[in-house]
Motif scaffolding. Sequence first.
Motif, PDB file in Angstrom:
ATOM      1  N   ARG A  99       1.019  -0.796  -0.008  1.00 30.01           N
ATOM      2  CA  ARG A  99      -0.031   0.223   0.516  1.00 30.01           C
ATOM      3  C   ARG A  99       0.272   1.431   0.236  1.00 30.01           C
ATOM      4  O   ARG A  99       0.152   2.286   0.536  1.00 30.01           O
ATOM      5  CB  ARG A  99      -1.357  -0.294   1.150  1.00 30.01           C
ATOM      6  CG  ARG A  99      -1.819  -1.336   1.450  1.00 30.01           C
ATOM      7  CD  ARG A  99      -2.346  -1.750   0.150  1.00 30.01           C
ATOM      8  NE  ARG A  99      -3.342  -0.955  -0.366  1.00 30.01           N
ATOM      9  CZ  ARG A  99      -4.025  -1.178  -1.306  1.00 30.01           C
ATOM     10  NH1 ARG A  99      -3.913  -2.849  -1.939  1.00 30.01           N
ATOM     11  NH2 ARG A  99      -5.033  -0.070  -1.451  1.00 30.01           N
ATOM     12  N   SER A 267      -4.997   2.683   4.456  1.00 29.83           N
ATOM     13  CA  SER A 267      -5.409   1.749   3.328  1.00 29.83           C
ATOM     14  C   SER A 267      -5.374   0.200   3.840  1.00 29.83           C
ATOM     15  O   SER A 267      -6.671  -0.614   3.165  1.00 29.83           O
ATOM     16  CB  SER A 267      -3.657   1.559   2.412  1.00 29.83           C
ATOM     17  OG  SER A 267      -4.532   1.313   1.224  1.00 29.83           O
ATOM     18  N   ARG A 268      -4.367  -0.374   4.850  1.00 27.80           N
ATOM     19  CA  ARG A 268      -4.235  -1.290   4.525  1.00 27.80           C
ATOM     20  C   ARG A 268      -6.357  -2.642   5.073  1.00 27.80           C
ATOM     21  O   ARG A 268      -6.109  -3.436   5.495  1.00 27.80           O
ATOM     22  CB  ARG A 268      -3.419  -2.178   5.721  1.00 27.80           C
ATOM     23  CG  ARG A 268      -2.063  -2.306   4.684  1.00 27.80           C
ATOM     24  CD  ARG A 268      -0.893  -2.571   6.057  1.00 27.80           C
ATOM     25  NE  ARG A 268       0.423  -1.934   4.863  1.00 27.80           N
ATOM     26  CZ  ARG A 268       1.889  -2.584   5.510  1.00 27.80           C
ATOM     27  NH1 ARG A 268       1.963  -1.753   6.896  1.00 27.80           N
ATOM     28  NH2 ARG A 268       2.804  -2.079   4.528  1.00 27.80           N
ATOM     29  N   GLY A 370      -7.081   7.104  -6.693  1.00 27.78           N
ATOM     30  CA  GLY A 370      -5.666   6.698  -6.286  1.00 27.78           C
ATOM     31  C   GLY A 370      -4.233   7.832  -7.567  1.00 27.78           C
ATOM     32  O   GLY A 370      -5.323   9.042  -7.334  1.00 27.78           O
ATOM     33  N   GLN A 381      -6.444  12.569  -3.057  1.00 29.07           N
ATOM     34  CA  GLN A 381      -6.254  11.413  -3.213  1.00 29.07           C
ATOM     35  C   GLN A 381      -5.331  11.245  -1.701  1.00 29.07           C
ATOM     36  O   GLN A 381      -5.869  10.476  -1.009  1.00 29.07           O
ATOM     37  CB  GLN A 381      -5.556  11.125  -4.332  1.00 29.07           C
ATOM     38  CG  GLN A 381      -7.163  10.791  -5.267  1.00 29.07           C
ATOM     39  CD  GLN A 381      -8.484  10.296  -4.952  1.00 29.07           C
ATOM     40  OE1 GLN A 381      -8.087   9.510  -3.948  1.00 29.07           O
ATOM     41  NE2 GLN A 381      -9.686   9.942  -4.716  1.00 29.07           N
ATOM     42  N   TRP A 385      -7.431   9.471   3.249  1.00 27.64           N
ATOM     43  CA  TRP A 385      -6.935   9.111   4.513  1.00 27.64           C
ATOM     44  C   TRP A 385      -7.156   9.958   6.452  1.00 27.64           C
ATOM     45  O   TRP A 385      -8.111   9.333   6.978  1.00 27.64           O
ATOM     46  CB  TRP A 385      -5.739   8.567   4.983  1.00 27.64           C
ATOM     47  CG  TRP A 385      -4.327   8.943   5.084  1.00 27.64           C
ATOM     48  CD1 TRP A 385      -3.794  10.043   4.020  1.00 27.64           C
ATOM     49  CD2 TRP A 385      -3.880   9.592   6.620  1.00 27.64           C
ATOM     50  NE1 TRP A 385      -3.258  10.513   4.502  1.00 27.64           N
ATOM     51  CE2 TRP A 385      -2.640  11.072   5.287  1.00 27.64           C
ATOM     52  CE3 TRP A 385      -4.389   9.161   7.834  1.00 27.64           C
ATOM     53  CZ2 TRP A 385      -2.611  10.945   6.800  1.00 27.64           C
ATOM     54  CZ3 TRP A 385      -3.859  10.210   8.589  1.00 27.64           C
ATOM     55  CH2 TRP A 385      -2.300  10.850   8.488  1.00 27.64           C
TER      56      TRP A 385
END
Length: 435
Positions: A99, A267-268, A370, A381, A385
């Motif tokens: 990631r 992301s994980r 992304g 992007q 998060w």
Amino acid sequence: MKIKYTLPIVFVVALVIIEKENNIISRVSDKVALKQTPQNPLQSSGFSTILLKQNGSLTSPSRMKSAFTLMKRRLENYSVHQEVMTRGKKHILLLATTRTGSSFVGEFFNQQGNDMFYLFEPLWHVERMLTLENGGTNATAAAKAYRDVLQQLFLCDFSLLESFIDPLPVDHITNALFRRASSSSLCENSVCSPFIKGVFEPYHCRTRRCGPLNLTMASESCLKKEHRAIKSVRVRQLETLRPLAEDPRLDVKFIQLVRDPRAVLASRMVAFAAKYRNWKQWAMDGEVPIDDDGVKNLKGNCDNIRMSAEIGLRQPLWLGRRYMLVRYEDIARFPMRKAKEMYRFTGIPFTPRVKSWILRNTQASKGASGVYSTQKKSSEQVEKWRFTLPFKIAQAVQKVCGQTLKLFGYKFVSSEEMLTNKSISLIEDKVFNFL
Ligand SMILES: *[C@@H]1O[C@H](CO)[C@@H](O)[C@H](O)[C@H]1NC(C)=O
Ligand SMILES: *[C@@H]1O[C@H](CO)[C@@H](O)[C@H](O)[C@H]1NC(C)=O
Ligand SMILES: *[C@@H]1O[C@H](CO)[C@@H](O)[C@H](O)[C@H]1NC(C)=O
Ligand SMILES: *[C@@H]1O[C@H](CO)[C@@H](O)[C@H](O)[C@H]1NC(C)=O
Ligand SMILES: *[C@@H]1O[C@H](CO)[C@@H](O)[C@H](O)[C@H]1NC(C)=O
């Protein structure tokens, strides 16, 4: 009286320099022998002899000064020669963790053209086999296997990798190579054997179908290419790869790709939902148990990444200028500029083909997410998060990965408001390499 105290110190300095000189000589002479370039100017320098004449005692300060001057000139000569010698095959290792955008960055090299042999995650097989065999708990054994496989692959030798492929290839033929289609080199004519219906599942190599992979053909194709690049998310410590940097048959360039650990975790948590179930629970509870194995793992990952980068940036003698650090965030925001920098670092021509691939794959019109979007969209992007990762989790990451964040220039957030305030950037401008 004074000279009695200063001489020993000078002597130590001289020894250190001699040691360095010897290292250079051994590396240079290996390369010279292999590549038959003109004789290395340092080899017959006699510098050590001048300094250590008369059983290690120094003759006179003026002799020493002239010895230094001579060596300086010869070192200058050496760097000119080195440039000539290394203007040949390059071996690029793109090191990352999951990631961090490594597939995208790997494409920068996969798209280079006919001069490049690119492999996508060959160590997948090694990790998988070691995990099946002993639970993958022996990090030392794994590091050694990774290193040896990489070293062979850079020399176009697939034999060690073959021993890790499951099922074991027969006559060097396999239908099980992980993500073969991600390597253009493994889909081109010379490596694409005809697909025979009903015998094997065909490999879908982008627009074509190939039969099973003949690793002998792959090796032959590799040997014909000017440069080789491998992407891997499995190497934990840069230092374990020291033998590659010191191998006179190779001219390795390490590119370490890093990303904000808070973004990686966010992301994980989406990509590997089952594995990160605990984190979801902690997010809801608003409490992260710092002693949990999941948190310890995160800390271990951060430490490995940071320690590798620290070694790389320190440029120890064995590594020299073979290391470059790149942040995912910079690539996402300035893909063309960063790609050019990487190519400049590797010494490989930045082809129009790479350029057009980057242009095509960073257009907003693609509507993809992304890094596959325009610069402005990419910036958004890159920080997405911040609106999905709960503040408590961000805080926990800052606690266990603090040093890593600092080293790479990722700002800490002190409140939920700061985390979600778009007008505050969490990415400091930072220059890591003097190119
Ligand atoms: C070096 O040392 C050896 C043994 O101590 C001695 O025989 C020799 O003469 C010395 N040489 C010089 C140049 O001082
Ligand atoms: C440097 O290289 C040049 C050309 O090969 C040579 O003439 C010169 O003597 C070298 N200088 C030293 C200090 O070795
Ligand atoms: C791990 O692997 C290394 C190198 O192969 C070996 O020397 C060591 O004994 C192994 N350790 C364990 C706990 O199996
Ligand atoms: C694989 O390729 C090599 C080299 O081109 C060739 O000699 C060999 O016969 C091939 N193997 C098979 C099973 O086709
Ligand atoms: C966001 O940060 C900016 C700059 O520090 C500040 O002026 C603004 O008031 C903040 N906005 C919110 C909603 O906190």
